[in-house]
Design an enzyme around this catalytic site. Structure first.
Site, PDB file in Angstrom:
ATOM      1  N   SER A 172       0.793  -1.229   0.000  1.00  0.00           N
ATOM      2  CA  SER A 172       0.000   0.000   0.000  1.00  0.00           C
ATOM      3  C   SER A 172       0.822   1.273   0.000  1.00  0.00           C
ATOM      4  CB  SER A 172      -0.931   0.014   1.213  1.00  0.00           C
ATOM      5  OG  SER A 172      -0.198  -0.047   2.424  1.00  0.00           O
ATOM      6  N   HIS A 200      -5.276  -3.898  -2.593  1.00  0.00           N
ATOM      7  CA  HIS A 200      -5.045  -2.875  -3.606  1.00  0.00           C
ATOM      8  C   HIS A 200      -4.890  -3.454  -5.017  1.00  0.00           C
ATOM      9  CE1 HIS A 200      -4.513   0.430  -0.680  1.00  0.00           C
ATOM     10  NE2 HIS A 200      -4.029  -0.530   0.089  1.00  0.00           N
ATOM     11  N   LYS A 230     -11.982  -0.155  -2.038  1.00  0.00           N
ATOM     12  CA  LYS A 230     -10.957   0.467  -2.885  1.00  0.00           C
ATOM     13  C   LYS A 230     -11.425   0.421  -4.335  1.00  0.00           C
ATOM     14  CE  LYS A 230      -7.395  -0.254   0.555  1.00  0.00           C
ATOM     15  NZ  LYS A 230      -8.301  -0.677   1.638  1.00  0.00           N
TER      16      LYS A 230
END
Length: 384
Positions: A172, A200, A230
């Protein structure tokens, strides 16, 4: 001295220390008046009218909240449908919803690990993975970042019956991607399970957007964690794997058993977002073009880019005060970027964490590049 005074002194001392270190965090209200290069809405789906409409309809149909935990009366048919869709998308037998990614990682590690379990974690793993290990009572041995040889060295020394290798999928703060093939190979060679937190990567990487583990089945990666807040633009998380794993987590993951289920409106919105991700690859393609364009322009300015080809594009400025100064100058120009300092990253590794989205336009990126160019120029003309 009153007991309350003792506590007030403790809190005041902690505050003073962090202020003196110039690391006191300030929360700001996001009014959407700035150009956001700090968030994780990688495909822009949080603002997609179809996802918003699905959430509103879900609330009308199922209620604003679930009202209870999944194991009491909070598990609704929309949750079941989402779990089935996530399992199919990731090529797993089953999936289990959690309220947040942090809770998913805590729950998995607490339910699977114990003091006698040998855990092997990448040095740059997310805090939730480290905290999950602490909660389990197991000791984490930390291998060098993306270093399969170091993992092999550490795991070969272990005589534990139960071994678990744990890594982020996309890291991240750095934006680089775990070497899944090597992690899977080393894990299988030593009879260890592999857990990947692909928070992610899901929605962004892979031909169908199913993340950095696309092409690796549950034999190679038995435990897959993904977040919904996300690239999918909503909220919550899930764990996907074989039925025996999901059954175990349903019974023993305390952060699943003892919390209210995800609001059904969020599940409905996520189902719509997942449909868009699978049917409309053009969002990922647009994001990829933005990443390439940003890197091309940033390299032309000789900005200190990290080696990342994901939406996370760190500028490694090193010095904390320099990082904060650049972030402030960009903010003055209506551009919001993440200013990341220790202890989130190691000492001397402060950076601007710039994130790109399919929702951005080329002119948005040009505006960011112009702001960064001004930071460079002013630093050269008026060095500290």
């Amino acid at each position: 001295m009153l007991v309350s005074d003792v506590w007030h002194q403790r809190l005041a001392s902690a505050r003073q220390q962090r202020v003196e270190e110039q690391r006191w965090r300030h929360r700001q209200v996001n009014t959407h008046s700035t150009l956001d290069f700090a968030g994780n809405d990688y495909l822009g789906l949080a603002h997609d009218p179809r996802v918003q409409a699905a959430q509103a309809e879900g609330a009308r149909r199922f209620g604003a909240g679930a009202g209870a935990s999944h194991l009491v009366s909070g598990h609704l048919e929309i949750h079941d449908a989402l779990e089935d869709a996530l399992a199919q998308w990731t090529g797993r037998q089953r999936a289990l919803l959690f309220s947040t990614g942090y809770m998913a990682n805590l729950g998995v590690l607490q339910a699977l690990a114990a003091p006698h379990t040998a855990l092997f974690q990448d040095r740059l793993n997310h805090a939730s993975l480290l905290d999950g290990a602490t909660l389990s009572g197991a000791r984490s041995r930390r291998f060098h970042h993306r270093d399969g040889a170091d993992l092999e060295r550490l795991i070969a020394r272990s005589s534990a019956t139960h071994k678990l290798v744990v890594s982020d999928g996309v890291f991240s703060m750095d934006g680089d991607v775990a070497d899944i093939a090597t992690l899977a190979h080393v894990s299988q060679q030593h009879n260890a399970w592999l857990m990947i937190d692909d928070a992610h990567g899901l929605g962004v990487l892979g031909d169908n957007g199913s993340g950095c583990v696309e092409g690796f089945d549950s034999q190679a990666v038995p435990i897959l964690v993904g977040t919904l807040g996300k690239a999918l633009g909503t909220a919550g998380a899930f764990v996907a794997g074989d039925a025996v794993l999901i059954d175990h987590l349903t019974q023993f993951a305390r952060s699943y058993v003892y919390t209210t289920a995800q609001p059904p409106s969020i599940a409905a919105a996520t189902l719509e977002a997942l449909t868009i991700v699978q049917r409309e690859p053009e969002h990922r393609q647009q994001l990829t073009r933005h990443i390439h364009y940003f890197r091309q322009q940033a390299q032309a300015l000789r900005l200190p880019l990290a080696d990342s080809h994901t939406p996370i594009q760190p500028l490694l400025l090193g010095d904390e005060s320099r990082t904060m100064a650049w972030a402030a100058k960009l903010s003055q120009r209506g551009i919001h970027v993440g200013a990341i300092r220790p202890p989130t990253v190691p000492m001397g590794a402060a950076r601007l964490r710039i994130t790109l989205s399919a929702r951005h336009t080329p002119s948005d990126i040009d505006r960011l590049i112009e702001g960064l160019s001004i930071c460079l120029y002013e630093e050269a003309v008026c060095p500290a």
